[in-house]
Write a protein that holds these residues in place. Structure first.
Motif, PDB file in Angstrom:
ATOM      1  N   PHE A 204       2.496   1.760  -3.455  1.00 28.53           N
ATOM      2  CA  PHE A 204       1.618   1.980  -4.539  1.00 28.53           C
ATOM      3  C   PHE A 204       1.650   0.528  -5.405  1.00 28.53           C
ATOM      4  O   PHE A 204       1.479   0.769  -6.662  1.00 28.53           O
ATOM      5  CB  PHE A 204       1.994   3.169  -5.054  1.00 28.53           C
ATOM      6  CG  PHE A 204       1.866   4.624  -4.520  1.00 28.53           C
ATOM      7  CD1 PHE A 204       0.602   4.996  -4.331  1.00 28.53           C
ATOM      8  CD2 PHE A 204       2.930   5.067  -3.834  1.00 28.53           C
ATOM      9  CE1 PHE A 204       0.514   6.029  -3.351  1.00 28.53           C
ATOM     10  CE2 PHE A 204       2.685   6.138  -3.244  1.00 28.53           C
ATOM     11  CZ  PHE A 204       1.516   6.741  -2.956  1.00 28.53           C
TER      12      PHE A 204
ATOM     13  N   PRO B  81      -0.365  -2.457  -6.489  1.00 27.00           N
ATOM     14  CA  PRO B  81      -1.501  -3.163  -6.346  1.00 27.00           C
ATOM     15  C   PRO B  81      -1.400  -4.735  -5.916  1.00 27.00           C
ATOM     16  O   PRO B  81      -0.464  -5.195  -6.489  1.00 27.00           O
ATOM     17  CB  PRO B  81      -1.996  -3.002  -7.691  1.00 27.00           C
ATOM     18  CG  PRO B  81      -1.435  -1.994  -8.441  1.00 27.00           C
ATOM     19  CD  PRO B  81       0.114  -2.055  -7.714  1.00 27.00           C
TER      20      PRO B  81
ATOM     21  N   TRP C 188      -6.764   3.304  -4.396  1.00 29.43           N
ATOM     22  CA  TRP C 188      -6.420   2.660  -5.758  1.00 29.43           C
ATOM     23  C   TRP C 188      -6.303   3.645  -6.791  1.00 29.43           C
ATOM     24  O   TRP C 188      -5.544   3.525  -7.784  1.00 29.43           O
ATOM     25  CB  TRP C 188      -7.644   1.497  -5.848  1.00 29.43           C
ATOM     26  CG  TRP C 188      -8.906   2.365  -6.174  1.00 29.43           C
ATOM     27  CD1 TRP C 188      -9.693   2.568  -5.419  1.00 29.43           C
ATOM     28  CD2 TRP C 188      -9.316   2.750  -7.621  1.00 29.43           C
ATOM     29  NE1 TRP C 188     -10.946   3.077  -6.046  1.00 29.43           N
ATOM     30  CE2 TRP C 188     -10.648   3.188  -7.408  1.00 29.43           C
ATOM     31  CE3 TRP C 188      -8.545   2.820  -8.996  1.00 29.43           C
ATOM     32  CZ2 TRP C 188     -11.226   3.711  -8.371  1.00 29.43           C
ATOM     33  CZ3 TRP C 188      -9.431   3.473  -9.927  1.00 29.43           C
ATOM     34  CH2 TRP C 188     -10.672   3.673  -9.693  1.00 29.43           C
TER      35      TRP C 188
ATOM     36  N   ASN D 193      -2.731   4.981  -6.893  1.00 32.51           N
ATOM     37  CA  ASN D 193      -1.920   4.310  -7.632  1.00 32.51           C
ATOM     38  C   ASN D 193      -1.550   4.475  -9.159  1.00 32.51           C
ATOM     39  O   ASN D 193      -0.537   4.662  -9.605  1.00 32.51           O
ATOM     40  CB  ASN D 193      -2.132   2.597  -7.356  1.00 32.51           C
ATOM     41  CG  ASN D 193      -2.132   2.226  -6.291  1.00 32.51           C
ATOM     42  OD1 ASN D 193      -1.444   2.642  -5.246  1.00 32.51           O
ATOM     43  ND2 ASN D 193      -2.737   0.890  -5.815  1.00 32.51           N
TER      44      ASN D 193
ATOM     45  N   SER E 212       0.825  -1.238  -0.013  1.00 33.29           N
ATOM     46  CA  SER E 212       0.120   0.106   0.112  1.00 33.29           C
ATOM     47  C   SER E 212       0.879   1.381  -0.044  1.00 33.29           C
ATOM     48  O   SER E 212       0.628   2.150  -0.679  1.00 33.29           O
ATOM     49  CB  SER E 212      -0.922  -0.024   1.297  1.00 33.29           C
ATOM     50  OG  SER E 212      -1.920  -1.031   1.368  1.00 33.29           O
TER      51      SER E 212
ATOM     52  N   TYR F  34      -2.661  -1.949 -13.937  1.00 32.57           N
ATOM     53  CA  TYR F  34      -2.030  -0.913 -14.825  1.00 32.57           C
ATOM     54  C   TYR F  34      -2.411  -0.692 -16.424  1.00 32.57           C
ATOM     55  O   TYR F  34      -1.773  -0.069 -17.130  1.00 32.57           O
ATOM     56  CB  TYR F  34      -0.600  -0.721 -14.517  1.00 32.57           C
ATOM     57  CG  TYR F  34      -0.213  -0.358 -13.015  1.00 32.57           C
ATOM     58  CD1 TYR F  34      -0.824   1.099 -12.776  1.00 32.57           C
ATOM     59  CD2 TYR F  34       0.434  -0.773 -12.335  1.00 32.57           C
ATOM     60  CE1 TYR F  34      -0.407   1.526 -11.313  1.00 32.57           C
ATOM     61  CE2 TYR F  34       0.581  -0.394 -10.847  1.00 32.57           C
ATOM     62  CZ  TYR F  34       0.146   1.017 -10.626  1.00 32.57           C
ATOM     63  OH  TYR F  34       0.602   1.453  -9.289  1.00 32.57           O
TER      64      TYR F  34
END
Length: 298
Positions: A72, A74, A91, A94, A69, A143
């Motif tokens: 960053f 996921p 989220w 991120n 976390s 991503y």
């Protein structure tokens, strides 16, 4: 095999943008400014969320989850079933960090060239998801989301700000109504991808608010401006408040409207306190430290 294919694409993208990174981020002022504004306060709230989960939900967060976390990265939260950090709303951050890096890497380009470059990278990323379907690789799957295109829309709005401020009032007001109605209709009546159902109405709503900003400054109550300043605190603290107040509200057996009003009031009160006593002082300290460092370097 699919993940391997996506990895190769990202390697090629890195090779393409590496010269731009080397050339245009020698002075990391942009990234440092974004880091100072976004990250430290998010880290503080992440640790508070870890404590809140333990206190109010009896849930222990692992060191790996906390580390992912904070960095960053996921990961799939097996408790909620979502790809999200400890502080769930993170989220979006991120994705923002990815965008900031790409934006910084292309800052030396012209405006249109920068938008085109960012658009190409995002298009390749989304195409990679469609072609290779890297669902087994959480990081790659996350991503390559189509939500990336919403950042591109934000860049377009940034370039159109002056034109938007010259739009007639009735057009901006009509756009706000249209955007809100579109969200309601699309979310409630159609099973559309998020980018279409929420992204496009959000784009119209933000554009409309920009066109009416001068009127908001004249007629909006001061309290709304204060809440706007504290909006990042509201964004990051409200999940903690919801977690803490949910059992209390449930045990009080309040009507839905009264329960909602109590929770909203609690969220606003906590966000204002957080903004005044945590976020603002933290930002001031970090900015002073950054300024002192810049003076030393010079």
């Amino acid at each position: 095999m699919a993940a391997s294919g996506v990895n190769k694409i990202y390697l090629k993208l890195y090779i393409l943008i590496k010269p731009a990174i080397n050339q245009h981020i020698n002075d990391p002022a942009f990234l440092m400014q974004r880091f100072t504004r976004v990250v430290p306060f998010y880290w503080v709230m992440t640790f508070l969320m870890v404590a809140a989960l333990w206190l109010f939900a009896g849930r222990a967060v692992s060191l790996e989850q906390t580390t992912n976390s904070l960095l960053f990265i996921p990961y799939l939260d097996t408790v909620t079933g979502y790809v999200q950090p400890v502080l769930g709303v993170g989220w979006t951050l991120n994705l923002e960090i990815l965008f900031y890096i790409l934006f910084a890497a292309t800052m030396g380009f012209g405006r249109l060239t920068q938008m085109a470059a960012v658009g190409v990278v995002f298009a390749i990323a989304v195409a990679a998801r469609i072609i290779f379907k890297p669902a087994a690789d959480t990081v790659l799957f996350f991503y390559t989301t189509p939500i990336l295109f919403e950042f591109l829309a934000g860049m377009a709005l940034g370039h159109l700000v002056r034109g938007l401020t010259r739009l007639p009032v009735f057009l901006g007001a009509s756009a706000i109504v249209f955007a809100i109605m579109s969200v309601l209709v699309m979310v409630l009546g159609f099973d559309l991808p998020r980018t279409l159902a929420q992204g496009i109405p959000a784009l119209i709503l933000v554009a409309a608010c920009i066109s009416l900003e001068s009127y908001f400054r004249l007629f909006a109550p001061r309290v709304l401006a204060i809440l706007g300043d504290a909006s990042y605190s509201l964004y990051l603290t409200h999940p903690i408040v919801l977690l803490a107040t949910a059992p209390v509200v449930a045990s009080a057996n309040l009507s839905p409207w009264l329960a909602g009003a109590a929770i909203v009031t609690a969220c606003i009160a906590v966000c204002l306190a957080s903004y005044s006593f945590i976020e603002k002082p933290l930002l001031a300290i970090l900015r002073m430290s950054r300024s002192a460092h810049q003076v030393k370097v010079q």
